[in-house]
Design a protein around this motif. Structure first.
Motif, short mmCIF file in Angstrom:
data_model
loop_
_atom_site.label_atom_id
_atom_site.label_comp_id
_atom_site.label_asym_id
_atom_site.label_seq_id
_atom_site.Cartn_x
_atom_site.Cartn_y
_atom_site.Cartn_z
N GLU A 113 44.76 39.59 49.22
CA GLU A 113 44.14 40.18 48.03
C GLU A 113 44.88 41.44 47.57
OE1 GLU A 113 41.83 38.35 46.94
OE2 GLU A 113 41.15 37.24 48.69
N GLY A 114 46.17 41.53 47.90
CA GLY A 114 46.91 42.76 47.66
C GLY A 114 47.56 42.88 46.31
N THR A 115 47.47 41.85 45.46
CA THR A 115 48.05 41.95 44.12
C THR A 115 47.03 41.66 43.02
OG1 THR A 115 48.80 39.64 44.19
CG2 THR A 115 50.35 41.32 44.95
N HIS A 116 45.76 41.62 43.39
CA HIS A 116 44.73 41.36 42.39
C HIS A 116 44.65 42.50 41.38
CE1 HIS A 116 42.57 37.68 42.89
NE2 HIS A 116 42.25 37.90 44.14
N ILE A 117 44.55 42.15 40.10
CA ILE A 117 44.08 43.07 39.07
C ILE A 117 42.73 42.54 38.58
CG2 ILE A 117 46.39 43.83 38.43
CD1 ILE A 117 46.26 41.96 36.01
N LEU A 118 42.10 43.26 37.68
CA LEU A 118 40.72 42.92 37.32
C LEU A 118 40.60 41.52 36.74
CD1 LEU A 118 39.34 46.26 35.84
CD2 LEU A 118 38.65 45.10 37.94
N VAL A 119 41.56 41.10 35.91
CA VAL A 119 41.42 39.80 35.26
C VAL A 119 41.58 38.66 36.26
CG1 VAL A 119 43.85 39.67 34.58
CG2 VAL A 119 42.12 38.46 33.25
N THR A 120 42.46 38.81 37.25
CA THR A 120 42.59 37.76 38.27
C THR A 120 41.41 37.81 39.24
OG1 THR A 120 43.97 39.22 39.64
CG2 THR A 120 45.10 37.75 38.12
N TYR A 121 40.92 39.01 39.52
CA TYR A 121 39.73 39.14 40.37
C TYR A 121 38.52 38.49 39.70
CZ TYR A 121 35.83 41.47 42.76
OH TYR A 121 34.67 41.74 43.44
N LEU A 122 38.39 38.68 38.38
CA LEU A 122 37.32 38.05 37.62
C LEU A 122 37.42 36.53 37.70
CD1 LEU A 122 36.20 39.07 34.05
CD2 LEU A 122 36.74 36.71 34.51
N TYR A 123 38.62 36.00 37.51
CA TYR A 123 38.81 34.55 37.56
C TYR A 123 38.44 33.99 38.92
CZ TYR A 123 41.11 30.01 37.13
OH TYR A 123 41.37 28.66 37.12
N GLU A 124 38.84 34.70 39.97
CA GLU A 124 38.51 34.22 41.32
C GLU A 124 37.02 34.25 41.57
OE1 GLU A 124 39.66 36.40 45.11
OE2 GLU A 124 41.00 34.66 45.16
N LEU A 125 36.34 35.29 41.10
CA LEU A 125 34.89 35.35 41.26
C LEU A 125 34.20 34.19 40.54
CD1 LEU A 125 33.90 39.12 40.84
CD2 LEU A 125 33.73 37.73 42.90
N GLY A 126 34.60 33.95 39.30
CA GLY A 126 33.89 32.96 38.49
C GLY A 126 34.20 31.53 38.83
N PHE A 127 35.46 31.22 39.17
CA PHE A 127 35.86 29.82 39.30
C PHE A 127 36.20 29.40 40.73
CE2 PHE A 127 36.75 31.05 34.93
CZ PHE A 127 36.16 30.01 34.22
N ARG A 128 36.52 30.33 41.61
CA ARG A 128 36.81 29.96 42.99
C ARG A 128 35.63 30.23 43.91
NH1 ARG A 128 42.89 31.28 45.21
NH2 ARG A 128 43.90 29.44 44.29
N LEU A 129 35.03 31.39 43.77
CA LEU A 129 33.92 31.77 44.64
C LEU A 129 32.57 31.39 44.07
CD1 LEU A 129 35.20 35.31 45.73
CD2 LEU A 129 35.57 33.09 46.83
N GLY A 130 32.50 30.94 42.81
CA GLY A 130 31.25 30.50 42.23
C GLY A 130 30.23 31.60 42.04
N ARG A 131 30.65 32.74 41.51
CA ARG A 131 29.75 33.87 41.26
C ARG A 131 29.84 34.28 39.78
NH1 ARG A 131 31.79 37.55 46.38
NH2 ARG A 131 31.37 36.01 48.03
N PRO A 132 29.31 33.48 38.89
CA PRO A 132 29.42 33.80 37.45
C PRO A 132 28.74 35.11 37.07
CG PRO A 132 28.75 31.52 37.79
CD PRO A 132 28.65 32.20 39.11
N GLY A 133 27.64 35.46 37.74
CA GLY A 133 26.96 36.71 37.42
C GLY A 133 27.84 37.92 37.70
N GLN A 134 28.49 37.92 38.86
CA GLN A 134 29.39 39.02 39.19
C GLN A 134 30.62 39.02 38.29
OE1 GLN A 134 30.25 39.25 43.40
NE2 GLN A 134 28.14 38.78 43.97
#
Length: 304
Positions: free
Chosen positions: A254-275
């Motif tokens: 997780e050492g190169t995440h910026i907000l937009v990639t972190y958002l994508y991972e939350l919504g589409f990989r981890l299944g947390r649309p609210g976050q």
């Protein structure tokens, strides 16, 4: 009694209608734009204060729990810091490199059209495809970068460019600068083309050196276009997704995440649309604050 204004035909009409007519003409487009913008924002705000399943089903109201979960996540804190570093370095490096490139391309020399085409060529390629090509170039075994450095005798073994975040993130910043130069050079060339050549001739007659001409004439006259380039690049780079996601997907560790990639991972990989919706609102607020500061500085610059 209402005051009358006269058009070219001599027919009088109330002054109030003359001033209201432009607003009436743009009301339909304003209503459409507000609807297109406001509905997604309302939907994101609604999801950010609700418990949402990975399939988008609203389970119930949970207040600010999504924001609390996001702010308590160390990956989010690191993503905010890297987003600021990413935006500042890419935008700053792009402007610093684009100014001399634009100055050179603004000169009259043989082959200038070809040189401008070469500089603008990366702009015509999809950013995702550019990131894929650079990922191949930085491959450990057969990448162009390692092979070239080994043939030149600069390194003995392969460097794992994308395996360590302290190396991968600066590499991605460099690529971000490279792909942002064509757009910025285009803006600066437009500004340079509007600068009259007479003032440089007068400055040369007065004995001004090339550096003095650049510092006293070119930079002040180019400042509005530099400000425009900075504003547009900040908005663009802040939300830039393909380079980091294609090359490292926010890793390693997780050492190169910026907000937009972190958002994508939350919504589409981890299944947390609210976050993910909460992160979207945080990004919107950050860009809004930057825009307000920029607009507050504009009158001061105009007064100068």
């Amino acid at each position: 009694m209402a005051h009358l204004s006269y058009d070219q035909t001599g027919v009088g009409r109330p002054a109030a209608s003359r001033f209201n007519q432009p607003w009436l003409l743009i009301v339909p487009s304003l209503v459409l734009a507000l609807f297109i913008i406001s509905y997604p924002i309302f939907n994101i705000v609604y999801q950010s204060v609700h418990d949402v399943s990975r399939f988008g089903a609203i389970r119930g109201f949970n207040g600010l729990q999504n924001f609390y979960d996001v702010f308590s996540d160390p990956v989010f804190i690191g993503s905010v810091r890297r987003t600021l570093v990413w935006t500042a370095c890419v935008v700053g490096g792009t402007v610093l490199l684009s100014v001399p490139v634009a100055l050179v391309l603004n000169q009259d020399f043989y082959g200038r059209g070809v040189a401008r085409t070469i500089v603008m060529l990366p702009w015509s390629v999809s950013l995702t495809m550019t990131a894929v090509v650079w990922r191949w170039a930085f491959n450990d075994d057969y990448g162009m970068v390692n092979v070239t450095l080994q043939r030149l005798g600069l390194i003995n073994g392969a460097i794992h460019w994308l395996a360590r975040p302290e190396i991968a993130f600066p590499v991605e910043i460099g690529i971000g600068i490279l792909v942002s130069i064509p757009f910025t050079v285009t803006i600066l060339l437009g500004g340079l083309s509007s600068v009259p050549a007479d003032i440089y001739e007068a400055a040369r007659i007065e004995g001004a050196s090339a550096w003095q001409q650049f510092r006293k004439l070119t930079l002040p006259l180019l400042r509005p276009f530099v400000n425009m380039a900075i504003l547009l690049n900040v908005i663009y780079v802040f939300n830039s997704f393909p380079i980091i996601w294609v090359m490292t997907q926010g890793g390693p560790d997780e050492g190169t995440h910026i907000l937009v990639t972190y958002l994508y991972e939350l919504g589409f990989r981890l299944g947390r649309p609210g976050q993910a919706a909460a992160v979207s609102l945080i990004m919107l607020v950050m860009l809004f604050v930057f825009t307000v500061i920029y607009l507050r500085l504009q009158p001061k610059q105009g007064g100068e």
